[in-house]
Design a protein around this motif. Structure first.
Motif, PDB file in Angstrom:
ATOM      1  N   LEU A   1       0.818  -1.215   0.000  1.00  0.00           N
ATOM      2  CA  LEU A   1       0.000   0.000   0.000  1.00  0.00           C
ATOM      3  C   LEU A   1       0.852   1.266   0.000  1.00  0.00           C
ATOM      4  N   ALA A   2       1.887   1.257   0.809  1.00  0.00           N
ATOM      5  CA  ALA A   2       2.744   2.451   0.889  1.00  0.00           C
ATOM      6  C   ALA A   2       3.424   2.717  -0.442  1.00  0.00           C
ATOM      7  N   GLN A   3       3.898   1.683  -1.105  1.00  0.00           N
ATOM      8  CA  GLN A   3       4.584   1.865  -2.387  1.00  0.00           C
ATOM      9  C   GLN A   3       3.610   2.276  -3.492  1.00  0.00           C
ATOM     10  N   LEU A   4       2.400   1.741  -3.436  1.00  0.00           N
ATOM     11  CA  LEU A   4       1.402   2.139  -4.437  1.00  0.00           C
ATOM     12  C   LEU A   4       1.032   3.612  -4.287  1.00  0.00           C
ATOM     13  N   THR A   5       1.021   4.108  -3.062  1.00  0.00           N
ATOM     14  CA  THR A   5       0.741   5.523  -2.840  1.00  0.00           C
ATOM     15  C   THR A   5       1.801   6.392  -3.511  1.00  0.00           C
ATOM     16  N   ILE A   6       3.061   6.004  -3.340  1.00  0.00           N
ATOM     17  CA  ILE A   6       4.156   6.754  -3.983  1.00  0.00           C
ATOM     18  C   ILE A   6       4.037   6.676  -5.491  1.00  0.00           C
ATOM     19  N   ALA A   7       3.752   5.490  -6.012  1.00  0.00           N
ATOM     20  CA  ALA A   7       3.648   5.311  -7.457  1.00  0.00           C
ATOM     21  C   ALA A   7       2.513   6.155  -8.025  1.00  0.00           C
ATOM     22  N   ALA A   8       1.359   6.180  -7.351  1.00  0.00           N
ATOM     23  CA  ALA A   8       0.211   6.942  -7.843  1.00  0.00           C
ATOM     24  C   ALA A   8       0.488   8.443  -7.827  1.00  0.00           C
ATOM     25  N   GLU A   9       1.263   8.910  -6.848  1.00  0.00           N
ATOM     26  CA  GLU A   9       1.562  10.342  -6.751  1.00  0.00           C
ATOM     27  C   GLU A   9       2.565  10.794  -7.810  1.00  0.00           C
ATOM     28  N   ASN A  10       3.433   9.914  -8.280  1.00  0.00           N
ATOM     29  CA  ASN A  10       4.540  10.323  -9.141  1.00  0.00           C
ATOM     30  C   ASN A  10       4.393   9.924 -10.598  1.00  0.00           C
ATOM     31  N   THR A  11       3.485   9.033 -10.905  1.00  0.00           N
ATOM     32  CA  THR A  11       3.358   8.646 -12.305  1.00  0.00           C
ATOM     33  C   THR A  11       2.726   9.765 -13.121  1.00  0.00           C
ATOM     34  N   GLU A  12       3.164   9.864 -14.348  1.00  0.00           N
ATOM     35  CA  GLU A  12       2.628  10.870 -15.255  1.00  0.00           C
ATOM     36  C   GLU A  12       1.577  10.273 -16.188  1.00  0.00           C
ATOM     37  N   ILE A  13       1.354   8.985 -16.079  1.00  0.00           N
ATOM     38  CA  ILE A  13       0.434   8.279 -16.975  1.00  0.00           C
ATOM     39  C   ILE A  13      -0.880   8.053 -16.234  1.00  0.00           C
ATOM     40  N   LYS A  14      -1.957   8.640 -16.737  1.00  0.00           N
ATOM     41  CA  LYS A  14      -3.241   8.585 -16.056  1.00  0.00           C
ATOM     42  C   LYS A  14      -3.759   7.155 -15.908  1.00  0.00           C
ATOM     43  N   ARG A  15      -3.554   6.326 -16.929  1.00  0.00           N
ATOM     44  CA  ARG A  15      -4.022   4.941 -16.857  1.00  0.00           C
ATOM     45  C   ARG A  15      -3.366   4.225 -15.673  1.00  0.00           C
ATOM     46  N   GLU A  16      -2.045   4.455 -15.511  1.00  0.00           N
ATOM     47  CA  GLU A  16      -1.339   3.827 -14.399  1.00  0.00           C
ATOM     48  C   GLU A  16      -1.828   4.372 -13.065  1.00  0.00           C
ATOM     49  N   LYS A  17      -2.064   5.680 -12.992  1.00  0.00           N
ATOM     50  CA  LYS A  17      -2.547   6.294 -11.754  1.00  0.00           C
ATOM     51  C   LYS A  17      -3.872   5.651 -11.340  1.00  0.00           C
ATOM     52  N   ALA A  18      -4.773   5.484 -12.316  1.00  0.00           N
ATOM     53  CA  ALA A  18      -6.063   4.858 -12.012  1.00  0.00           C
ATOM     54  C   ALA A  18      -5.875   3.420 -11.539  1.00  0.00           C
ATOM     55  N   ARG A  19      -4.971   2.700 -12.167  1.00  0.00           N
ATOM     56  CA  ARG A  19      -4.719   1.308 -11.781  1.00  0.00           C
ATOM     57  C   ARG A  19      -4.217   1.230 -10.344  1.00  0.00           C
ATOM     58  N   TYR A  20      -3.255   2.094 -10.001  1.00  0.00           N
ATOM     59  CA  TYR A  20      -2.699   2.044  -8.654  1.00  0.00           C
ATOM     60  C   TYR A  20      -3.761   2.375  -7.602  1.00  0.00           C
ATOM     61  N   HIS A  21      -4.596   3.366  -7.887  1.00  0.00           N
ATOM     62  CA  HIS A  21      -5.673   3.699  -6.945  1.00  0.00           C
ATOM     63  C   HIS A  21      -6.662   2.537  -6.816  1.00  0.00           C
ATOM     64  N   PHE A  22      -6.964   1.891  -7.932  1.00  0.00           N
ATOM     65  CA  PHE A  22      -7.939   0.800  -7.881  1.00  0.00           C
ATOM     66  C   PHE A  22      -7.396  -0.373  -7.065  1.00  0.00           C
ATOM     67  N   ILE A  23      -6.115  -0.705  -7.262  1.00  0.00           N
ATOM     68  CA  ILE A  23      -5.518  -1.801  -6.495  1.00  0.00           C
ATOM     69  C   ILE A  23      -5.509  -1.463  -5.009  1.00  0.00           C
ATOM     70  N   LYS A  24      -5.207  -0.199  -4.688  1.00  0.00           N
ATOM     71  CA  LYS A  24      -5.252   0.210  -3.285  1.00  0.00           C
ATOM     72  C   LYS A  24      -6.669   0.050  -2.714  1.00  0.00           C
ATOM     73  N   GLY A  25      -7.673   0.436  -3.507  1.00  0.00           N
ATOM     74  CA  GLY A  25      -9.051   0.272  -3.056  1.00  0.00           C
ATOM     75  C   GLY A  25      -9.400  -1.191  -2.802  1.00  0.00           C
ATOM     76  N   GLN A  26      -8.937  -2.085  -3.695  1.00  0.00           N
ATOM     77  CA  GLN A  26      -9.203  -3.510  -3.505  1.00  0.00           C
ATOM     78  C   GLN A  26      -8.551  -4.030  -2.223  1.00  0.00           C
ATOM     79  N   ILE A  27      -7.310  -3.572  -1.951  1.00  0.00           N
ATOM     80  CA  ILE A  27      -6.617  -4.022  -0.740  1.00  0.00           C
ATOM     81  C   ILE A  27      -7.327  -3.508   0.510  1.00  0.00           C
ATOM     82  N   TYR A  28      -7.728  -2.239   0.487  1.00  0.00           N
ATOM     83  CA  TYR A  28      -8.445  -1.690   1.642  1.00  0.00           C
ATOM     84  C   TYR A  28      -9.755  -2.450   1.874  1.00  0.00           C
TER      85      TYR A  28
END
Length: 872
Positions: free
Chosen positions: A205-232
């Motif tokens: 979760l912590a690493q996905l938060t960093i990845a979502a904040e720093n990626t410039e690709i919207k598709r990847e940002k959405a993916r990281y947020h969705f995976i975090k939501g599934q884990i939560y």
């Protein structure tokens, strides 16, 4: 001109470490070879993304790539674009590499190796990809791409199942290097995947938060947020999960629509039905349904709405939406299986077992064969066959017995109403049919003149231009299909519907007339008049027996024997349903109801005790302690000597596993069967069948008894026993096995014709003993074994086989011909010579007969030894 040519020639050299040489090869590498290679790589990655289907029902992977287990030979590739990218990378290395003095002078070669490794990685050739990345780390440690290379190497390492090593190296990279931007996002995402692979989801979760904040690709940002939501959600933190899904929803059209819709659906799954505003929630679902942009996702939206209504116990409305979801064209087989299974469960709960079974059949068509969920549904469907069978018996017989118990006046009133309803429905159906026929016959029929006019109009307008060959082919096609098209022609006798209507009209007006001259003036004219006079729909159906209540009254059983048989069959069906619901479906309430209904209907004695014991167990499991205690007391007081009473009095003794349990008795009896103690097996099996009436083990004892009777009395006795099992226990495993034996084994076992000796290759010598003669068979076998042991040119064995109640065979097996069998037996009778050449008294003098193994099986099966001996 010559000067430019000379300069160009000198700059092409890869052996000279000069500025012009380095720049020439660097520019050629970057803007020619690597440019085309990177275009091919991106095209290949897009192809991988297009082939990948997001499965939002499961945790999403961080990287969009399906890893195939297909094995490719060296030189083979899965994707032509990756092959081209690899070729370009190799070409850059081979034609533009400037390795001078152990150092690479072309600054673009490290990027060529990076392209090479990426192409191999996406082509799922991970070991060669690892070699390419390691080459950069070893030869180009100062490369400006070194951090990217390290990230790619650890991604490859994870694909090779080295997650622990990847975590260690990526953690060190993030700690020691100053990484930012997309590189930081890629490194954090890779590290998160390694943590997920090792089930360290908190760290992920912590690493996905960093990845979502720093990626410039919207598709990847959405993916990281969705995976975090599934884990939560997995952790039960719905509020945190909703924050992640809201982040995706806020991006709206910046992300793929599938992420946007599934974020809404996942958030809706977290709706608090107890404390939330249900009106607003239903408005939200309605808005999702009505939004035109959501049409490709209506299957999943309908499913979510159906689930909402089902949880509100609005079954009829939920069923509508489940069916809506199914009707939408979708490639989501998992969703289809969920819809079918849920509908099947709903119909099962309503006791509509046939419909439930049909839905379960559809469920299996949408599932992957031989998976655990598939096997669960398959087993449930197979169990449902028995439920459908016994529920049908219970409902039918209950209906008959209920009707018989009513006074005659009430019976007549019920059947009068039924007959009238049948008549009204028949009239309506006939009216509809005749109206349809009249509409069809009233359509204008094109005459030959009309057809000629139509052709003339076409000829005036001019036919399309076709060649002579095409005309010939068209004529042949027309002739070959004329008969086929006749059925669709407007000609009266080509239309079967109008012909049928015409026949019916003739019969209504003229009656059934003979084919003869002056048929209108025949003696049947009166019947014609009657038919015309009574030409009404009512008269055409008035004589149907379905519309006469006496038909139904006459079908009711009246004999007490017949009524007792119906009640007995109904009671056994209730018992079987109680067992099935309790043991196979864990539907405790349904099981309790069936057992209680059974006990209220005065069942036969064999069903009472097991039903009461099963009810006791159900009461305990359902927490009905008062009823359980009352049932326990009743069993102990009414059946003190039963094994159920022993279990209730001493539950710690595990009586179900001791020597008195059906399992232990059956195991002991089966060993006796193997020892050919058939008479004892039959007697004990009959005792246990009576003692355990109603128990699930009874069919097994029946099978064992039938087998023992077959060995002792022959095929006819075995056939009788198996037929009894197939009829009496039709829907048990034993009953199904018996039916299989009847269908597949009986045709073979029934053959009595003896086989010619030259058609066999195994033969036996048989010594016959009468059981009541007092002879010592064991002593004879011991002597025979000693004599057989002296024969070393045959692999001979002996056995003692029961033939029937009065006869036992001692058999020598392993001889190769009928002559050899007779010769061996004569050798035993002749005796052996001693050291002085004198013939000793033979030890085996008993009469014998030789027989082939196939014929021996026949006489054992049909007990027709005398018929065989008469042939000798």
């Amino acid at each position: 001109m010559l000067f430019c040519t000379a300069i160009l020639t000198q700059s092409c050299s890869r052996k000279k470490d000069k500025f012009i040489n380095r720049q020439f090869h660097a520019l050629g590498t970057k803007y020619n070879v690597l440019y085309n290679g990177n275009i091919a790589l991106q095209r290949g990655i897009e192809g991988v993304n297009d082939e990948f289907t997001e499965n939002f029902w499961e945790p999403l992977p961080i990287e969009r790539m399906d890893v195939s287990e297909d094995i490719f030979l060296p030189g083979q590739t899965k994707n032509a674009d990756f092959e081209r990218a690899e070729e370009k990378a190799i070409k850059a290395i081979q034609t533009h590499g400037m390795n001078i003095g152990g150092k690479e002078k072309n600054p673009q070669i490290d990027e060529a190796y990076l392209l090479l490794g990426q192409a191999r990685y996406f082509d799922q050739r991970f070991v060669p990809a690892m070699a390419a990345f390691n080459n950069i780390l070893n030869k180009y440690p100062t490369s400006d791409k070194i951090n990217q290379v390290k990230i790619w190497r650890e991604k490859t390492s994870m694909r090779l199942d080295n997650n622990v090593g990847a975590i260690e190296k990526l953690t060190r990279l993030l700690r020691e290097e100053d990484i930012e931007g997309q590189d930081l996002a890629d490194a954090s995402a890779a590290l998160a995947q390694a943590y997920l692979n090792t089930e360290s989801k908190d760290s992920a979760l912590a690493q996905l938060t960093i990845a979502a904040e720093n990626t410039e690709i919207k598709r990847e940002k959405a993916r990281y947020h969705f995976i975090k939501g599934q884990i939560y959600n997995e952790f039960g933190k719905k509020d945190s999960a909703n924050i992640e899904f809201d982040a995706i929803i806020d991006m709206h059209r910046q992300v793929p629509r599938s992420f946007y819709i599934n974020a809404h659906i996942e958030k809706s799954n977290n709706f608090d039905a107890l404390n939330g505003n249900e009106i607003e929630f239903e408005e939200f679902l309605a808005e999702l349904e009505e939004n035109r942009e959501n049409r490709p996702f209506l299957d999943k939206i309908y499913y979510r709405i159906a689930e909402h209504h089902r949880h509100k116990a609005s079954d009829s409305l939920s069923e509508v939406y489940y069916n809506k979801s199914l009707r939408k064209t979708t490639s989501d087989k998992y969703l289809k299986s969920l819809n079918y299974e849920t509908l099947g469960n709903m119909y099962f709960d309503r006791n509509s077992y046939k419909t439930a079974g049909a839905y379960y059949d559809s469920t299996m068509t949408a599932m992957v064969d031989n998976t655990k969920p598939y096997r669960v549904i398959k087993k449930k469907r197979e169990n449902l066959v028995d439920v459908i069978y016994y529920e049908g018996i219970a409902q039918t017989n209950d209906s008959i017995l209920r009707m018989v118990s009513l006074p005659k006046a009430e019976q007549l009133a019920i059947y009068t109403k039924l007959a009238e309803d049948q008549r009204v429905r028949a009239l309506e159906a006939q009216k509809a049919q005749e109206a349809a026929l009249e509409r069809q016959t009233s359509q204008p029929i094109m005459t030959n003149i009309d057809q000629r006019k139509s052709r003339n109009v076409r000829s005036v307008n001019g036919p399309p231009s076709i060649s002579r060959g095409s005309q010939s082919k068209a004529i042949q096609t027309k002739n070959s299909t004329r008969n086929v098209n006749n059925k669709n022609s407007s000609f009266y006798f080509y239309n079967q519907t109008t012909v049928a209507y015409g026949k019916n009209e003739f019969l209504k007006i003229w009656g059934d007339r003979k084919l003869q001259d002056n048929w209108r003036l025949s003696s049947e004219r009166s019947s014609m008049a009657n038919t015309v006079a009574n030409d009404s729909l009512t008269d055409t159906v008035v004589d149907d027996i379905r519309f006469n209540p006496d038909t139904y009254l006459a079908s009711l059983p009246t004999e007490q024997i017949e009524l007792d048989s119906i009640a007995k069959e109904r009671n056994f069906a209730y018992y079987q349903l109680g067992i099935i619901y309790k043991e196979k479906f864990k539907e405790l309430e349904l099981a309790k109801t069936r057992f209680e209904n059974l006990l209220e209907n005065n069942p036969e004695d064999r069903l009472i005790l097991p039903s009461k014991y099963n009810l006791y167990r159900l009461y305990v499991e359902l927490g009905l302690n008062r009823k359980a205690e009352a049932m326990k007391t009743a069993i102990i007081n009414e059946y003190p000597e039963s094994r159920y009473a022993e279990i209730l009095l001493n539950p710690q003794s595990e009586l179900s596993k001791d020597e008195n349990s059906p399992e232990a008795i059956y195991t002991k009896l089966y060993k006796q069967f193997e020892n050919e103690e058939y008479t004892a097996v039959i007697a004990e099996a009959e005792t246990q069948i009576k003692r355990l009436e109603g128990d699930n083990f009874v069919p097994k004892f029946e099978i064992l008894k039938a087998s023992a009777k077959g060995r002792l009395y022959g095929f006819e006795a075995y056939k009788k026993g198996i037929n009894y099992i197939a009829l009496t226990y039709a829907n048990t495993e034993a009953g199904k096995k018996a039916q299989d034996i009847i269908s597949n084994a009986f045709p073979v076992l029934a053959k009595k014709d003896f086989v010619a000796n030259d058609a066999a290759n195994k033969f036996n010598v048989i010594f016959q003993f009468e059981n009541n003669a007092g002879e010592d068979i064991e002593a004879f076998i011991k002597t025979l074994d000693e004599e057989v042991a002296k024969i070393d040119y045959f692999d001979l064995t002996t056995s003692k086989d029961v033939y029937d109640e009065n006869t036992t065979f001692v058999v020598v097996h392993g001889l190769k011909s009928i002559g050899g069998a007779n010769g061996f037996a004569e050798l035993l009778k002749s005796g052996e010579k001693d050291n002085r050449g004198r013939v000793a008294k033979p030890k085996i003098t008993r009469p014998y007969f030789a027989i082939s193994s196939p014929n021996y099986a026949i006489i054992q099966r049909h007990k027709n030894l005398n018929a065989y001996l008469d042939l000798e």
